[in-house]
Design a protein around this motif. Structure first.
Motif, PDB file in Angstrom:
ATOM      1  N   ILE A  48       0.821  -1.216   0.000  1.00 39.52           N
ATOM      2  CA  ILE A  48       0.000   0.000   0.000  1.00 39.52           C
ATOM      3  C   ILE A  48       0.859   1.272   0.000  1.00 39.52           C
ATOM      4  O   ILE A  48       0.662   2.136  -0.859  1.00 39.52           O
ATOM      5  N   SER A  84      -4.437  -2.318  -2.041  1.00 41.22           N
ATOM      6  CA  SER A  84      -5.366  -2.671  -0.964  1.00 41.22           C
ATOM      7  C   SER A  84      -5.950  -4.059  -1.205  1.00 41.22           C
ATOM      8  O   SER A  84      -6.084  -4.869  -0.274  1.00 41.22           O
ATOM      9  N   TYR A 102       1.025   3.874  -3.100  1.00 42.25           N
ATOM     10  CA  TYR A 102       0.707   5.291  -2.897  1.00 42.25           C
ATOM     11  C   TYR A 102       1.851   6.169  -3.400  1.00 42.25           C
ATOM     12  O   TYR A 102       1.631   7.197  -4.054  1.00 42.25           O
ATOM     13  N   ASP A 154       1.589   6.255  -7.139  1.00 42.59           N
ATOM     14  CA  ASP A 154       0.511   7.126  -7.608  1.00 42.59           C
ATOM     15  C   ASP A 154       0.916   8.600  -7.548  1.00 42.59           C
ATOM     16  O   ASP A 154       0.514   9.401  -8.385  1.00 42.59           O
ATOM     17  N   THR A 208      -3.169   2.443  -5.617  1.00 46.87           N
ATOM     18  CA  THR A 208      -3.444   2.243  -4.194  1.00 46.87           C
ATOM     19  C   THR A 208      -4.586   1.260  -3.989  1.00 46.87           C
ATOM     20  O   THR A 208      -4.560   0.423  -3.071  1.00 46.87           O
ATOM     21  N   ILE A 222      -3.701   8.876   1.061  1.00 48.70           N
ATOM     22  CA  ILE A 222      -3.933   7.436   1.169  1.00 48.70           C
ATOM     23  C   ILE A 222      -5.121   7.121   2.083  1.00 48.70           C
ATOM     24  O   ILE A 222      -5.821   6.127   1.891  1.00 48.70           O
TER      25      ILE A 222
END
Length: 419
Positions: free
Chosen positions: A68, A351, A72, A75, A347, A204
């Motif tokens: 995660i 997850s 992030y 991204d 993200t 996030i």
């Protein structure tokens, strides 16, 4: 205009090819442990339970949790650079596995592999979604997902041949060095898609709550987790079943596993992507129905193959579930991409992978190894075979959970335009 479109397609194809190669190394570095199980257990004096722990939790915990924050970071910065750095890191620790002299040393090095691989998959999903329009996306993700069967089969075959010719340690050295050489190529060639018209990735803390409010996300994640629990466990332990129950040598085990995983897996992954693009355009529910149908067939055929009285019967029986058990990759990964707006995709994928791998990879190999040790008093050398068969029941659970996603997926789908 046509020339620009052709250039973009060529660039997308090249990026997809390199991401596929990186994903092959990702799974190759995981599966090589399975084919080398006999040698490692004998050399380091391990029990099945200990080897199951090496194959699951140390890798899965860090791989799942760190996915995660790495996604992030991808991204918000550069997806391609995060991927290249991940390839270099996990390959270095794969090589270090070859110097392990004890359970705990190998445990730590496998944790390092998990840290590196945490940064590779989710950013790749998002980058592919950037390069390919929706009508071609499931097929592109399915081609990327060929890294699973190709990596599993190559890890099995190459690991067997290198270990037979030199040693199990040399197999780790070879794979680690090859991956390190790939990393700079990824850094130079793979580029992010320009996204000036999109807002920056949200914090996030906003992404997971958005997913958590959608029951379809949890159902898909736990369905995939149930499948992966069995899939990862069988990938690690089936070579040992072939050794103990079918009395195959190292090279023969590599050839058997390599052939069923490559032929079956590639067929299943490509079929899943193609069918999802065709049927999903008519009804989004097919992104869930396809995996459910496949898993319902996977459970009995896997069990029948593992219990077959001869190799001639085991091979075709195991070919079928090795195709169907990973048919879900293209459809489900595509569906996860469409549960959130575009800037959140890496993200969101991480997850999903957090749950899938923490349950599937973290529990599967350890569960089968633990069951094998528990059943040895009653079944002796056949204990591992019965432990593996018992695990196939999780495919039925996966199918039932995925069927609950069908109508919910139709309501939760976020189109690119809306994203």
């Amino acid at each position: 205009m046509t020339g620009t479109a052709d250039l973009r397609r060529t660039s997308a194809a090249l990026v997809l090819a390199l991401l596929l190669i990186a994903y092959v190394f990702n799974y190759l570095d995981r599966q090589i442990l399975g084919i080398l199980a006999g040698s490692i257990i004998a050399d380091l004096h391990l029990t099945d339970r200990q080897f199951g722990a090496l194959s699951g939790p140390p890798f899965a915990i860090l791989y799942s949790v760190l996915g995660i924050p790495f996604a992030y970071l991808a991204d918000r910065t550069s997806r391609s650079r995060v991927i290249a750095a991940a390839v270099a890191f996990w390959s270095a620790f794969t090589g270090l596995c070859g110097i392990a002299g004890s359970f705990w040393q190998l445990f730590v090095f496998r944790m390092g592999v998990g840290i590196g691989e945490a940064g590779g998959v989710a950013p790749s999903y998002a980058l592919i979604a950037d390069y390919f329009e929706p009508r071609r996306r499931a097929r592109a993700l399915a081609i990327f997902s060929l890294g699973v069967p190709i990596g599993l089969s190559l890890g099995t075959v190459l690991g067997a041949y290198i270990a037979h010719a030199i040693s199990w340690r040399a197999a780790f050295y070879t794979m680690g060095i090859a991956g390190i050489l790939l990393a700079p190529v990824m850094l130079i060639v793979v580029r992010d898609v320009r996204r000036p018209h999109l807002p920056s990735a949200p914090p996030i803390g906003q992404v997971f709550p958005m997913l958590a409010r959608k029951p379809v996300f949890w159902l898909m994640a736990f369905a995939a987790s149930s499948s992966s629990l069995c899939g990862y466990g069988l990938a690690v332990w089936t070579p040992s079943v072939l050794e103990r129950s079918f009395h195959l040598g190292l090279i023969e085990r590599g050839q058997f596993m390599g052939s069923v995983v490559f032929l079956g897996g590639c067929t299943g992954v490509l079929a899943g992507g193609w069918l999802a693009d065709r049927l999903g355009a008519l009804d989004r529910g097919w992104y869930a129905k396809l995996p459910a149908i496949a898993w319902l067939i996977t459970a009995p055929t896997f069990a029948a193959g593992l219990m077959a009285p001869s190799l001639w019967l085991a091979w075709p029986l195991l070919l079928i579930p090795n195709a169907l058990n990973i048919l879900w990759l293209g459809p489900v990964i595509t569906a996860v991409q469409h549960l959130v707006p575009r800037p959140m995709r890496a993200t969101a994928s991480a997850s999903f992978l957090l749950i899938n791998n923490l349950v599937g990879l973290g529990i599967g190999p350890f569960l089968i190894g633990g069951l094998s040790d528990a059943l040895k008093h009653s079944y002796g050398v056949e204990a591992l075979r019965y432990a593996a068969v018992a695990c196939t029941s999780f495919y039925v659970l996966a199918a039932l959970l995925m069927l609950l996603c069908v109508s919910r997926l139709r309501r939760s789908w976020v189109d690119d335009v809306a994203a």
